[in-house]
Enzyme design. Structure first.
Site, PDB file in Angstrom:
ATOM      1  N   GLU A 160       0.793  -1.221   0.000  1.00 16.29           N
ATOM      2  CA  GLU A 160       0.000   0.000   0.000  1.00 16.29           C
ATOM      3  C   GLU A 160       0.832   1.281   0.000  1.00 16.29           C
ATOM      4  O   GLU A 160       0.809   2.057   0.961  1.00 16.29           O
ATOM      5  CB  GLU A 160      -0.955   0.017   1.203  1.00 16.29           C
ATOM      6  N   GLU A 190      -5.028  -8.505   1.186  1.00 12.13           N
ATOM      7  CA  GLU A 190      -5.626  -8.126   2.467  1.00 12.13           C
ATOM      8  C   GLU A 190      -7.106  -7.892   2.267  1.00 12.13           C
ATOM      9  O   GLU A 190      -7.520  -7.312   1.263  1.00 12.13           O
ATOM     10  CB  GLU A 190      -5.048  -6.805   3.026  1.00 12.13           C
TER      11      GLU A 190
HETATM   12  C1  PNW Z   1      -4.073  -1.480   5.691  1.00 18.32           C
HETATM   13  N1  PNW Z   1      -7.079   4.234   4.855  1.00 18.32           N
HETATM   14  O1  PNW Z   1      -4.049  -0.175   6.186  1.00 18.32           O
HETATM   15  C2  PNW Z   1      -2.716  -2.032   6.059  1.00 18.32           C
HETATM   16  O2  PNW Z   1      -2.032  -2.667   5.017  1.00 18.32           O
HETATM   17  C3  PNW Z   1      -2.702  -2.829   7.316  1.00 18.32           C
HETATM   18  O3  PNW Z   1      -1.437  -2.757   7.897  1.00 18.32           O
HETATM   19  C4  PNW Z   1      -3.795  -2.356   8.240  1.00 18.32           C
HETATM   20  O4  PNW Z   1      -3.737  -2.915   9.515  1.00 18.32           O
HETATM   21  C5  PNW Z   1      -5.119  -2.685   7.547  1.00 18.32           C
HETATM   22  O5  PNW Z   1      -5.171  -2.122   6.245  1.00 18.32           O
HETATM   23  C6  PNW Z   1      -6.346  -2.225   8.322  1.00 18.32           C
HETATM   24  O6  PNW Z   1      -6.380  -0.845   8.465  1.00 18.32           O
HETATM   25  C7  PNW Z   1      -4.859   0.856   5.812  1.00 18.32           C
HETATM   26  O7  PNW Z   1      -7.186   5.159   5.684  1.00 18.32           O
HETATM   27  C8  PNW Z   1      -4.892   1.941   6.674  1.00 18.32           C
HETATM   28  O8  PNW Z   1      -7.639   4.314   3.742  1.00 18.32           O
HETATM   29  C9  PNW Z   1      -5.620   3.072   6.360  1.00 18.32           C
HETATM   30  C10 PNW Z   1      -6.327   3.095   5.169  1.00 18.32           C
HETATM   31  C11 PNW Z   1      -6.297   2.007   4.313  1.00 18.32           C
HETATM   32  C12 PNW Z   1      -5.553   0.906   4.646  1.00 18.32           C
END
Ligand code: PNW
Length: 475
Positions: free
Chosen positions: A170, A377
């Protein structure tokens, strides 16, 4: 709901996995030469995470990895996706590796292989060595070359045993939450720097993929995990559609443009021209970034709903940034409003929209025909608590997994080449700025004792993994 048959059968070779990342689970942050990463620094800065929580101990996976692998084996998982902590392996982000740091991952991989679980390595899940941030971080071109060197070192060490490799997790979060909105490490709020960071992450992916290929057996696969999100608009009004295109460029096109098609979308360059001249895109960079990929990883949680800022739409508009005064993850999109998508939400406030996953998969299937896709994921946070009998029942999470896996099955029936699924996450863990307040695991962690206990969703998923069929969503 789209499921008509009581059971949904998957192809025999479909990979049933789970995912985690180093900073979120390992702890042991001062063990044998590991130096701080930007997430150590950020989480130790007052006010940056809920309750000032840090990954210092996390769920102590570093010391409990054997038990955790045994648990995965008990659950019948076919694959496990984890990330390597860069500063554990190469503390200052340059120079020789610390063998004893690397040994942790050797032992983990050997343990997985001994249990018949396929390891998938993510090289970078957001924990840049602090020394590299001090030298400028991702807005600096040099960081991409440092990443390639690190990729090569880890590839040399583990390429004989690990077949599936992911360069970056990401990069949108790294660039735009880290350097734009400032809600992730390193906490900077500089729109121009966030765009430079995005380009250098793209370059790091390209250089890293080449470096990996130069040292690994040809059978190994190299992919990237993008948090691709379907962008929807509140209406078909041309102004709203233009807002949708802008956000699609900033969420998706900024990475898959160069990675999959060898170019940034012209509309992105135009929309950001008052912030940056993109002069840091050197001749040859786009060819370097546009490596043929062996697979693409999609991380999916929820879609994004937007309108033109002037419109008042149904639902509660959110400003273009999480905190407009402090910074924005959407550079150049002051003319866009964000809305809460209708429907049920998880504990993160993210709307549950399984059809969005089908939509994404079909989009990438059309864009790069035949490319193997993995959902690297997908999952949901809920406020899980043990019952008086000590068990943790999480029917909402089972329903979430069931509906999303059903949509993947539907995409496969529609011709998509989806090879596997890694749920997020194996264990409850450090949810970044939310600290330990959000539980994504199918395995419950009691943070007082660090004891692990499979939730009912773990048993449900285990049955799916063992049979290749989705059990009904109620257990
Ligand atoms: C992903 N957003 O994080 C990550 O790859 C993981 O480490 C994380 O724990 C998981 O999703 C759950 O959050 C994100 O704000 C964090 O759009 C924030 C966002 C998207 C993905």
């Amino acid at each position: 709901m789209t499921v008509s048959a009581p059971q949904v059968t998957f192809p025999r070779a479909f990979l049933w996995g789970a995912a985690t990342s180093a900073y979120q689970i390992e702890g042991a942050v001062r063990e044998i030469g590991r130096t701080p990463s930007i997430w150590d620094t950020f989480s130790h800065t007052p006010g940056k995470t809920v309750g000032g929580e840090t990954g210092d101990i996390a769920v102590d996976h570093y010391h409990r990895y054997r038990d955790d692998v045994a648990l995965m084996a008990e659950l019948g998982l076919g694959a496990y996706r984890f990330s390597v902590s860069w500063s554990r392996v190469q503390p200052t982000g340059r120079g020789p590796v610390v063998q004893r740091g690397l040994d942790f991952y050797r032992r983990l991989v050997d343990e997985l292989l001994a249990h018949g679980i396929r390891p998938t390595i993510t090289l970078y899940h957001w924990d840049l060595p602090q020394d590299l941030e001090n030298a400028g971080g991702w807005p600096q071109r040099e960081t991409a070359f440092r990443f390639a060197e690190y990729a090569q070192l880890v590839g040399e060490a583990l390429g004989d045993r690990v077949e599936q490799w992911i360069t970056l997790n990401e990069p949108w979060c790294s660039a735009f939450l880290g350097y734009g909105a400032g809600v992730h490490a390193p906490g900077r709020t500089d729109a121009a720097a966030s765009l430079r960071a995005a380009h250098h992450l793209n370059l790091a992916h390209g250089l890293g993929a080449s470096a990996l290929r130069s040292v690994m057996p040809a059978r190994n696969t190299v992919a990237v995990s993008l948090n691709s999100c379907p962008v929807r608009t509140v209406s078909q009004d041309p102004a709203d559609l233009a807002a949708g295109r802008k956000i699609d460029d900033l969420a998706n096109g900024v990475f898959h443009g160069p990675m999959l098609h060898g170019a940034y979308p012209q509309s992105l360059l135009t929309a950001t021209s008052s912030l940056t001249d993109w002069s840091y895109v050197h001749d040859g960079d786009l060819a370097t970034i546009n490596q043929p990929l062996d697979a693409l990883g999609l991380n999916y949680y929820t879609p994004t709903l937007v309108s033109a800022a002037s419109r008042t739409a149904a639902g509660r508009p959110r400003p273009g940034g999480r905190d407009r005064a402090a910074g924005t993850p959407w550079p150049g999109a002051e003319d866009v409003s964000f809305h809460q998508s209708p429907g049920e939400r998880t504990e993160m406030g993210w709307t549950i929209d399984p059809a969005g996953l089908h939509e994404l998969i079909m989009r990438y299937s059309r864009e790069v025909p035949g490319l193997p896709l993995y959902v690297t994921e997908n999952g949901a946070a809920y406020d899980d608590k043990p019952d008086p009998d000590g068990r943790v029942h999480d029917p909402e999470r089972i329903a979430y997994l069931h509906s999303h896996l059903s949509e993947i099955r539907r995409a496969i029936a529609d011709g998509a080449n989806v090879r596997g699924y890694y749920l997020w996450s194996l264990l409850d863990n450090f949810e970044w700025a939310h600290g330990y307040s959000k539980r994504f695991g199918v395995v419950y962690v009691d943070y007082a004792t660090l004891a692990r206990q499979p939730k009912s969703s773990a048993h449900w998923y285990s049955l799916a993994a063992r049979t290749g069929k989705l059990p009904p969503p109620q257990v």
